[in-house]
Design an enzyme around this catalytic site. Structure first.
Site, PDB file in Angstrom:
ATOM      1  N   LYS A  15      40.248  29.769  37.990  1.00  0.00           N
ATOM      2  CA  LYS A  15      39.867  30.363  39.111  1.00  0.00           C
ATOM      3  C   LYS A  15      38.464  30.823  39.131  1.00  0.00           C
ATOM      4  O   LYS A  15      37.806  30.709  40.043  1.00  0.00           O
ATOM      5  CB  LYS A  15      40.220  32.055  38.550  1.00  0.00           C
ATOM      6  CG  LYS A  15      41.897  32.044  38.323  1.00  0.00           C
ATOM      7  CD  LYS A  15      42.148  33.394  37.956  1.00  0.00           C
ATOM      8  CE  LYS A  15      41.764  34.249  36.567  1.00  0.00           C
ATOM      9  NZ  LYS A  15      42.402  33.208  35.537  1.00  0.00           N
ATOM     10  N   ARG A  88      44.915  42.410  37.081  1.00  0.00           N
ATOM     11  CA  ARG A  88      45.723  41.958  35.971  1.00  0.00           C
ATOM     12  C   ARG A  88      46.907  42.785  35.762  1.00  0.00           C
ATOM     13  O   ARG A  88      47.769  42.312  34.679  1.00  0.00           O
ATOM     14  CB  ARG A  88      44.887  41.595  34.591  1.00  0.00           C
ATOM     15  CG  ARG A  88      44.057  40.408  34.726  1.00  0.00           C
ATOM     16  CD  ARG A  88      43.296  40.182  33.594  1.00  0.00           C
ATOM     17  NE  ARG A  88      43.136  38.815  32.789  1.00  0.00           N
ATOM     18  CZ  ARG A  88      41.989  37.988  32.917  1.00  0.00           C
ATOM     19  NH1 ARG A  88      40.997  38.574  33.687  1.00  0.00           N
ATOM     20  NH2 ARG A  88      41.749  37.258  32.431  1.00  0.00           N
ATOM     21  N   ARG A 127      36.539  24.021  26.524  1.00  0.00           N
ATOM     22  CA  ARG A 127      35.578  24.404  27.657  1.00  0.00           C
ATOM     23  C   ARG A 127      34.336  24.981  27.299  1.00  0.00           C
ATOM     24  O   ARG A 127      34.170  25.530  26.350  1.00  0.00           O
ATOM     25  CB  ARG A 127      36.327  25.727  28.279  1.00  0.00           C
ATOM     26  CG  ARG A 127      35.663  26.254  29.457  1.00  0.00           C
ATOM     27  CD  ARG A 127      36.655  27.072  30.461  1.00  0.00           C
ATOM     28  NE  ARG A 127      37.035  28.463  29.677  1.00  0.00           N
ATOM     29  CZ  ARG A 127      37.949  29.263  30.286  1.00  0.00           C
ATOM     30  NH1 ARG A 127      38.023  29.107  31.487  1.00  0.00           N
ATOM     31  NH2 ARG A 127      38.175  30.245  29.710  1.00  0.00           N
ATOM     32  N   ARG A 161      32.821  30.419  24.904  1.00  0.00           N
ATOM     33  CA  ARG A 161      33.350  31.671  24.704  1.00  0.00           C
ATOM     34  C   ARG A 161      33.961  32.022  23.154  1.00  0.00           C
ATOM     35  O   ARG A 161      34.812  31.168  23.142  1.00  0.00           O
ATOM     36  CB  ARG A 161      34.332  32.237  25.863  1.00  0.00           C
ATOM     37  CG  ARG A 161      33.654  32.426  27.200  1.00  0.00           C
ATOM     38  CD  ARG A 161      34.497  32.463  28.404  1.00  0.00           C
ATOM     39  NE  ARG A 161      35.804  33.127  28.066  1.00  0.00           N
ATOM     40  CZ  ARG A 161      36.603  33.435  29.019  1.00  0.00           C
ATOM     41  NH1 ARG A 161      36.352  33.238  30.363  1.00  0.00           N
ATOM     42  NH2 ARG A 161      37.518  34.234  28.888  1.00  0.00           N
ATOM     43  N   ARG A 172      46.313  35.902  24.886  1.00  0.00           N
ATOM     44  CA  ARG A 172      45.922  35.844  26.275  1.00  0.00           C
ATOM     45  C   ARG A 172      46.996  35.516  27.294  1.00  0.00           C
ATOM     46  O   ARG A 172      47.450  36.044  28.353  1.00  0.00           O
ATOM     47  CB  ARG A 172      44.643  35.188  26.550  1.00  0.00           C
ATOM     48  CG  ARG A 172      43.343  36.009  26.055  1.00  0.00           C
ATOM     49  CD  ARG A 172      42.223  35.040  25.876  1.00  0.00           C
ATOM     50  NE  ARG A 172      41.694  34.393  27.028  1.00  0.00           N
ATOM     51  CZ  ARG A 172      41.066  33.229  27.208  1.00  0.00           C
ATOM     52  NH1 ARG A 172      40.453  32.633  26.049  1.00  0.00           N
ATOM     53  NH2 ARG A 172      40.289  32.926  28.125  1.00  0.00           N
TER      54      ARG A 172
HETATM   55  P1  AMP Z   1      38.548  36.109  31.945  1.00  0.00           P
HETATM   56  O1  AMP Z   1      37.076  35.823  31.777  1.00  0.00           O
HETATM   57  O2  AMP Z   1      38.770  36.507  33.241  1.00  0.00           O
HETATM   58  O3  AMP Z   1      39.272  34.846  31.187  1.00  0.00           O
HETATM   59  O4  AMP Z   1      38.430  37.373  30.854  1.00  0.00           O
HETATM   60  C1  AMP Z   1      38.324  37.412  29.695  1.00  0.00           C
HETATM   61  C2  AMP Z   1      39.075  38.773  28.821  1.00  0.00           C
HETATM   62  O5  AMP Z   1      38.251  39.863  29.476  1.00  0.00           O
HETATM   63  C3  AMP Z   1      40.276  38.650  29.010  1.00  0.00           C
HETATM   64  O6  AMP Z   1      41.151  37.882  28.110  1.00  0.00           O
HETATM   65  C4  AMP Z   1      40.510  40.546  28.693  1.00  0.00           C
HETATM   66  O7  AMP Z   1      40.495  40.746  27.660  1.00  0.00           O
HETATM   67  C5  AMP Z   1      39.210  40.623  29.624  1.00  0.00           C
HETATM   68  N1  AMP Z   1      39.449  41.124  31.108  1.00  0.00           N
HETATM   69  C6  AMP Z   1      39.218  40.417  32.177  1.00  0.00           C
HETATM   70  N2  AMP Z   1      39.641  40.914  33.265  1.00  0.00           N
HETATM   71  C7  AMP Z   1      40.471  41.859  33.133  1.00  0.00           C
HETATM   72  C8  AMP Z   1      41.218  42.650  33.600  1.00  0.00           C
HETATM   73  N3  AMP Z   1      41.291  42.796  34.744  1.00  0.00           N
HETATM   74  N4  AMP Z   1      42.186  43.723  33.060  1.00  0.00           N
HETATM   75  C9  AMP Z   1      42.108  43.648  31.585  1.00  0.00           C
HETATM   76  N5  AMP Z   1      41.305  43.108  30.979  1.00  0.00           N
HETATM   77  C10 AMP Z   1      40.369  41.949  31.668  1.00  0.00           C
END
Ligand code: AMP
Length: 234
Positions: A15, A88, A127, A161, A172
């Site tokens: 994404k 989400r 990554r 990360r 996740r």
């Molecule tokens: P991402 O960078 O999108 O993979 O997000 C990393 C982490 O941030 C996720 O595993 C969640 O813990 C948190 N996170 C990101 N976006 C959301 C969301 N829309 N709702 C809840 N938690 C989120």
């Protein structure tokens, strides 16, 4: 009207990479809740500490925190938002619908990037990203040309990360299937869902995403729409 799109898909689907392409191609504005939450955790506030704990466990952060972050950014405006990693949950999807409606806006398209789980583990475990410009790399499939230096901006701040590990990824993915995948039906019901094969190359996925944008926009085109190639329908 701005062209707002949602990129939907499990962690590691690509994404963020596709969001970067859309910024390059159309000048759209990326709203990544993951990035916003990483900023919040770095702030060291009490909320930031709670966010860090939830993220490190691989769990979703509460709807309230995330929706507030999006609410603050939506006022910025622009040619169109790319919602990356948001919504989400169903509650977040409802909240986004209401927030956009208040501004006379809507979601133009939801693009689901499909990748199977075995690929996700491999993608996530290798990554790393550039701390300078955000370019995404992978140990095996996309290493930097010079070890330790970003190909794009030359920065030596290459970051992994904290939650890109097998244990956190398991949680996740569970969170994705339990709380996020119901959104596929939610947006499908609105006739707004488009699916692309996330296993294809970055360039192929990108041209599919652009095709969806073009085809979709051609039905609701107006002069200042992003990527509007055809004349508005008579
Ligand atoms: P991402 O960078 O999108 O993979 O997000 C990393 C982490 O941030 C996720 O595993 C969640 O813990 C948190 N996170 C990101 N976006 C959301 C969301 N829309 N709702 C809840 N938690 C989120």
């Amino acid at each position: 009207m701005p062209t707002n799109i949602i990129l939907l898909g499990p962690p590691g689907a690509g994404k963020g990479t596709q969001a970067r392409k859309l910024i390059e191609d159309h000048g759209m504005v990326q709203l990544s809740t993951g990035d916003m939450l990483r900023e919040a955790r770095a702030s060291g506030t009490k909320t930031g500490q709670r966010v860090a704990e939830m993220m490190d466990r691989g769990e979703l952060v509460t709807d309230e925190i995330v929706i507030n972050l999006i609410r603050e950014r939506l006022t910025v405006g622009g040619p169109g938002f790319i919602f990356d990693g948001f919504p989400r949950t169903l509650a977040q999807a409802d909240a986004l619908g209401s927030l956009l409606e208040e501004q006379g806006q809507a979601i133009a398209a939801v693009i689901e990037i499909k990748v199977d789980d075995t690929q996700l583990v491999a993608r996530i475990s290798g990554r790393f990203t550039c701390g300078g410009c955000g370019e995404v790399y992978h140990d095996r499939t996309r290493p930097t040309q010079t070890v330790g230096t970003c190909d794009v901006c030359g920065s030596d701040r290459l970051l992994r990360r904290a939650d890109d590990n097998a244990e956190s990824l398991k949680v996740r993915l569970l969170e994705y299937y339990k709380k996020t995948s119901p959104l596929i039906g939610y947006f499908w019901r609105d006739g707004n869902l488009h699916r692309v094969d996330g296993l294809a190359s970055i360039e192929t996925v990108s041209s599919e995403v652009n095709r969806v944008m073009r085809d979709h926009i051609s039905t609701r085109c107006s002069h200042d729409d992003v990527g509007c190639a055809s004349a508005p329908p008579a």
